[in-house]
Design an enzyme around this catalytic site. Structure first.
Site, PDB file in Angstrom:
ATOM      1  CG  HIS A  98      -1.974   1.031   1.171  1.00  0.00           C
ATOM      2  ND1 HIS A  98      -1.725   2.349   1.460  1.00  0.00           N
ATOM      3  CD2 HIS A  98      -3.282   0.958   0.825  1.00  0.00           C
ATOM      4  CE1 HIS A  98      -2.841   3.045   1.289  1.00  0.00           C
ATOM      5  NE2 HIS A  98      -3.807   2.212   0.902  1.00  0.00           N
ATOM      6  CD  GLU A 168      -5.489   1.472  -2.968  1.00  0.00           C
ATOM      7  OE1 GLU A 168      -6.676   1.506  -2.660  1.00  0.00           O
ATOM      8  OE2 GLU A 168      -4.563   1.599  -2.157  1.00  0.00           O
TER       9      GLU A 168
HETATM   10  P1  PGA Z   1      -9.566   5.984   0.412  1.00  0.00           P
HETATM   11  O1  PGA Z   1      -8.330   5.022   0.624  1.00  0.00           O
HETATM   12  O2  PGA Z   1     -10.733   5.145  -0.009  1.00  0.00           O
HETATM   13  O3  PGA Z   1      -9.756   6.647   1.731  1.00  0.00           O
HETATM   14  O4  PGA Z   1      -9.162   6.959  -0.678  1.00  0.00           O
HETATM   15  C1  PGA Z   1      -8.071   3.946  -0.206  1.00  0.00           C
HETATM   16  C2  PGA Z   1      -6.828   3.277   0.260  1.00  0.00           C
HETATM   17  O5  PGA Z   1      -5.927   3.947   0.791  1.00  0.00           O
HETATM   18  O6  PGA Z   1      -6.687   2.056   0.158  1.00  0.00           O
END
Ligand code: PGA
Length: 256
Positions: A98, A168
């Site tokens: 992540h 992401e």
């Molecule tokens: P968010 O985070 O939905 O708050 O943008 C997603 C993530 O960090 O996995």
């Protein structure tokens, strides 16, 4: 076999087990009606066993937010939790790489070791990739391809059966729906990720790996993003802590 996946990434929330139970109770109740979608909740490692034993009949699966890169089951490694230990406590998935962990110094080499240790313990690794910013020259695509190549360096064709990719983009994480990726940009990026996976593992295996989207997924944009071709689900951060919002996001995927 459920075709869609929604992962709840609770990060370092909520502050107490009592509150974690409250959120989980609401989530498990509402998602039990979903037909096509598998929900995976990734709470703080501290709450995993307690939640797992409190909700034995729940259809929700559990994931960890991180895992040790060490492949040993046990050992003298202060502060580490092995993939086998998670698997032995009923955890089925683990988020790896992540951007918030990369920001704390996690390297591609470490991430690749974590993916391998997850595969060895038969956990499903959810490998997160995403660019910091977009550019017109397409440098962000080169960056994404590299993150995939390096993170998946130790993955065999057989391992791909359990592998999940979460796209992401860093610029969208933690923002509101207006800042999320546009459906068209998402469609193109997912296509690019799919092509990279096919290049890495061959058509037969590459086409099967689910690709999720994460970053500012909220009830306001879940329906539009869920309809994007090639998107197998979402990785949800802040909205996953609000059961009403999370349920409507899961419903959007379930109906797509
Ligand atoms: P968010 O985070 O939905 O708050 O943008 C997603 C993530 O960090 O996995």
């Amino acid at each position: 076999m459920k075709r869609k996946i929604v992962v709840a990434n609770w990060k370092m929330h909520p502050p107490s087990f009592r509150e974690a139970k409250k959120i989980f109770t609401a989530v498990t109740r509402s998602v039990s009606r979903m037909k096509k979608t598998q929900v995976v909740v990734c709470p703080s490692a501290l709450y995993l066993s307690g939640l797992k034993s409190s909700y034995r009949g729940s259809k929700v699966l559990f994931g960890s937010q991180d895992v040790s890169h060490l492949e040993e089951k046990t050992g003298s490694y202060t502060g580490e939790t092995s993939a086998y230990q998670f698997a032995g406590s009923g955890v089925t998935h683990t988020i790896i790489g992540h951007s918030e962990r990369r920001a704390l110094g996690e390297t591609d080499t470490r991430i690749s070791q974590k993916v391998s240790s997850a595969c060895a313990a038969r956990l499903s690794p959810i490998l997160c990739v995403g660019e910091r910013a977009r550019d017109d020259q397409g440098d962000y695509l080169v960056f994404l391809r590299k993150e995939l190549q390096l993170g998946l360096a130790g993955v065999t064709e057989k391992d791909t059966r359990k592998l999940i990719i979460a796209y992401e983009p860093l610029w969208a994480i933690g923002k509101s729906a207006d800042n999320a990726v546009t459906p068209d940009a998402l469609r193109q990026t997912v296509l690019f990720i799919r092509k990279t996976l096919v290049d890495l593992f061959g058509r037969k295996h590459g086409v099967r790996i689910p690709i999720l989207y994460g970053g500012a997924v909220e009830p306001a944009n879940a329906g539009t993003l869920a309809a994007v071709e090639g998107v197998a689900g979402f990785l949800v951060g802040h909205a996953s802590l609000v059961p009403k919002d999370f349920t409507s996001i899961v419903r959007a995927i379930d109906r797509s």
